[in-house]
Design a protein around this motif. Structure first.
Motif, short mmCIF file in Angstrom:
data_model
loop_
_atom_site.label_atom_id
_atom_site.label_comp_id
_atom_site.label_asym_id
_atom_site.label_seq_id
_atom_site.Cartn_x
_atom_site.Cartn_y
_atom_site.Cartn_z
N ALA A 42 0.71 -1.15 -0.01
CA ALA A 42 0.10 0.00 0.04
C ALA A 42 0.81 1.29 0.02
O ALA A 42 1.83 1.26 0.86
CB ALA A 42 -0.90 -0.14 1.35
N GLY A 43 0.45 2.12 -0.88
CA GLY A 43 1.10 3.67 -1.05
C GLY A 43 2.68 3.57 -1.52
O GLY A 43 3.18 4.38 -1.41
N GLN A 44 3.16 2.34 -1.94
CA GLN A 44 4.38 2.30 -2.54
C GLN A 44 4.52 2.49 -4.12
O GLN A 44 5.57 2.81 -4.42
CB GLN A 44 5.13 1.01 -2.04
CG GLN A 44 4.99 0.78 -0.70
CD GLN A 44 6.19 1.65 0.13
OE1 GLN A 44 7.17 2.02 -0.59
NE2 GLN A 44 5.85 2.13 1.34
N SER A 46 3.13 4.61 -7.42
CA SER A 46 2.33 5.54 -8.00
C SER A 46 2.27 5.40 -9.58
O SER A 46 3.15 4.72 -10.12
CB SER A 46 3.04 6.88 -7.73
OG SER A 46 3.09 7.31 -6.37
N ALA A 63 5.60 13.69 -2.87
CA ALA A 63 5.41 12.09 -2.92
C ALA A 63 6.74 11.54 -2.86
O ALA A 63 7.56 12.11 -3.38
CB ALA A 63 4.59 12.10 -4.02
N PRO A 65 7.26 7.81 -3.62
CA PRO A 65 6.76 6.27 -3.98
C PRO A 65 8.26 5.80 -4.16
O PRO A 65 9.12 6.03 -4.68
CB PRO A 65 5.93 6.50 -5.46
CG PRO A 65 6.60 7.88 -5.73
CD PRO A 65 6.90 8.63 -4.88
N LYS A 174 -6.78 12.24 -4.40
CA LYS A 174 -7.53 11.33 -3.86
C LYS A 174 -9.09 10.96 -4.58
O LYS A 174 -9.77 12.06 -4.87
CB LYS A 174 -8.06 11.67 -2.26
CG LYS A 174 -8.00 10.36 -1.38
CD LYS A 174 -8.20 10.54 -0.04
CE LYS A 174 -9.22 9.61 0.46
NZ LYS A 174 -9.66 10.07 1.75
N PRO A 179 -6.58 0.38 -5.00
CA PRO A 179 -5.29 0.44 -5.10
C PRO A 179 -4.89 -0.19 -6.40
O PRO A 179 -3.72 0.27 -6.80
CB PRO A 179 -4.84 -0.18 -3.82
CG PRO A 179 -6.11 -0.88 -3.45
CD PRO A 179 -7.23 -0.20 -3.76
#
Lengths: 308, 158
Positions: A42-44, A46, A63, A65, A174, A179
């Motif tokens: 998660a979130g790693q 882009s 950001a 990533p 957002k 995801p």
């Protein structure tokens, strides 16, 4: 003197690419892209479209990533008309849309909003999919997409879903995309007389203080008005739309809609404009945008001047 | 992080660079690896146009493009533009009109204008050529001299 020489040498040997670092993945098919996204923590990871927003965020450390997934090889650089609806692949550069005569004629508001994004060289990379996916409050395109009731076609592990853009957008950076979901295309249901207007401190290289998008759609409730330049994102003003009851509203109705828009819009004060100034702008701009949209409607046959 | 080799097609030549980081921008590859210092770094946020190069013939901001995203598309820098007649005509027009003061923005202007002039046989009118330069900023000239240069260049290639 020697220190100056050393300094110059150091400048000329400046190591490159040290500011940021990430791994770029370039999947060859949409299925592979979705699989890679689903497998990332998660979130790693882009998603990179044209890069005109994400790369600046990465540079400015908003950001960071670990991995960036490029959409370059996706087969989504297309534009096609299906009857009177326009389907635009999410990675098509805005510049291609801008140079398309039919887009200019049938969706004049969309064309205007595209022309207001950055410069030609920026539009050669920027995409519609990126504008929706990044959901920037500064985007000049989002109010117009909302006004035109654009649909977003989303591809994910469990197939394809389609939603009005207004439901996909949430707040800055957002959306309601999962995801492992990607924007495949945008669908404009119909050609529509439409207008996009903005006000800026400087006409180029600045973010709009206010953006107003109006459109008259063939399906009820017909009139749609959306505003940009507000937090957390562009939004529709149904209360102002409700005042407009015909294709050619009277001056009084236009004025009432403009007042309603100014009353309902939730602006903030920032370095570009105060809240009250924005409100004043909205009233004027909504009235002008409505009038321009009306002027762009095809004239009824009876009103045409007889040809000689 | 992988720093693999990268092959690019720059100004008509195939160039190969060893160990290029994935995050590297085309601007940096051109200036610091290919040694093509004509392309300038201005704002690095896509606002100023100083880093404009042609990618696949289209003016593009090299500060906002990952080198690995270029793929097979040919890249033409100011050095490449200056080697063809249209580019030379534009450069001459800028010099004659006094459209160069500090000169930092000039390569971007020349690339963007030459691309427009090279696109069709009959060049667009001066106004739309100037419109096409909306993404190029100049803090010295006040733009009047640049507008004169556009008109001169247009005349020269006609």
């Amino acid at each position: 003197m020697s220190s100056l020489v050393a300094h110059r040498k150091a400048i000329n040997r400046r190591p490159v690419g040290v500011r940021v670092s990430f791994q770029l993945v370039q999947p060859a098919t949409p299925e592979e892209a979705v699989r890679l996204l689903a497998g990332a923590s998660a979130g790693q990871m882009s998603v990179l479209g044209g890069g005109t927003d994400l790369l600046i965020d990465i540079d400015q450390a908003r950001a960071s990533p670990r991995q960036v997934l490029s959409l370059r090889k996706m087969p989504w650089r297309y534009l096609r008309w299906e009857g009177s609806s326009l389907v635009v692949g999410s990675t098509l550069p805005l510049r291609t849309l801008e140079l398309d005569r039919r887009v200019q004629q049938q969706l004049p508001g969309l064309w205007e909003a595209i022309r207001d994004v950055g410069s030609p060289a920026l539009r050669a990379r920027a995409t519609l999919g990126g504008n929706v996916g990044r959901c920037s409050p500064a985007s000049d395109l989002l109010p117009m997409l909302i006004a035109l009731d654009a649909r977003v076609r989303i591809l994910g592990p469990s197939g394809v879903r389609e939603h009005p853009v207004d439901l996909v957008l949430q707040e800055s950076r957002k959306t309601n995309l999962g995801p492992a979901e990607l924007i495949e295309s945008l669908i404009f249901p119909s050609a529509a007389p439409s207008t996009y207007m903005w006000q800026r401190v400087q006409p180029v290289n600045d973010i709009s203080q206010v953006g107003v998008a109006t459109a008259y759609l063939p399906d009820a409730p017909h009139w749609r008005i959306a505003l940009g330049g507000l937090q957390p994102r562009a939004r529709r003003l149904s209360e102002a739309e409700a005042v407009l009851r015909s294709a050619r509203p009277t001056h009084l109705e236009q004025e009432l809609a403009a007042q309603e828009a100014a009353r309902r819009a939730e602006f903030v004060s920032d370095k570009r404009a105060t809240e009250s100034y924005r409100r004043r702008l909205v009233a004027v701009m909504v009235r002008r945008a409505l009038q321009t949209t009306i002027d762009r409607m095809p004239r009824p046959a009876a009103a045409r001047k007889p040809s000689r | 992080m992988t720093d693999a080799a990268l092959a690019l097609h720059i100004n008509g030549q195939s160039r190969r660079f060893a160990s290029v980081p994935d995050a590297e921008r085309l601007l940096d590859t051109l200036r610091w690896r290919a040694g093509l210092k004509g392309t300038k770094e201005g704002c690095r946020t896509g606002d100023c146009g100083a880093c404009t190069v042609l990618v696949g013939g289209e003016p593009t901001l090299s500060c906002l493009l990952l080198s690995r995203e270029v793929g097979d598309e040919p890249v033409t820098t100011i050095e490449g533009v200056a080697a063809v007649p249209i580019g030379q005509a534009v450069i001459k027009a800028f010099a004659e009109a006094g459209a160069v003061q500090c000169g930092y923005c000039t390569p971007g202007f020349v690339v963007a204008l030459a691309a427009q002039l090279g696109r069709s046989k009959s060049p667009p009118d001066v106004e739309s050529l100037v419109d096409g330069l909306e993404g190029n900023l100049c803090r010295c000239t006040g733009y009047r001299a640049i507008e004169r240069a556009v008109a001169l260049a247009r005349k020269a290639v006609q």
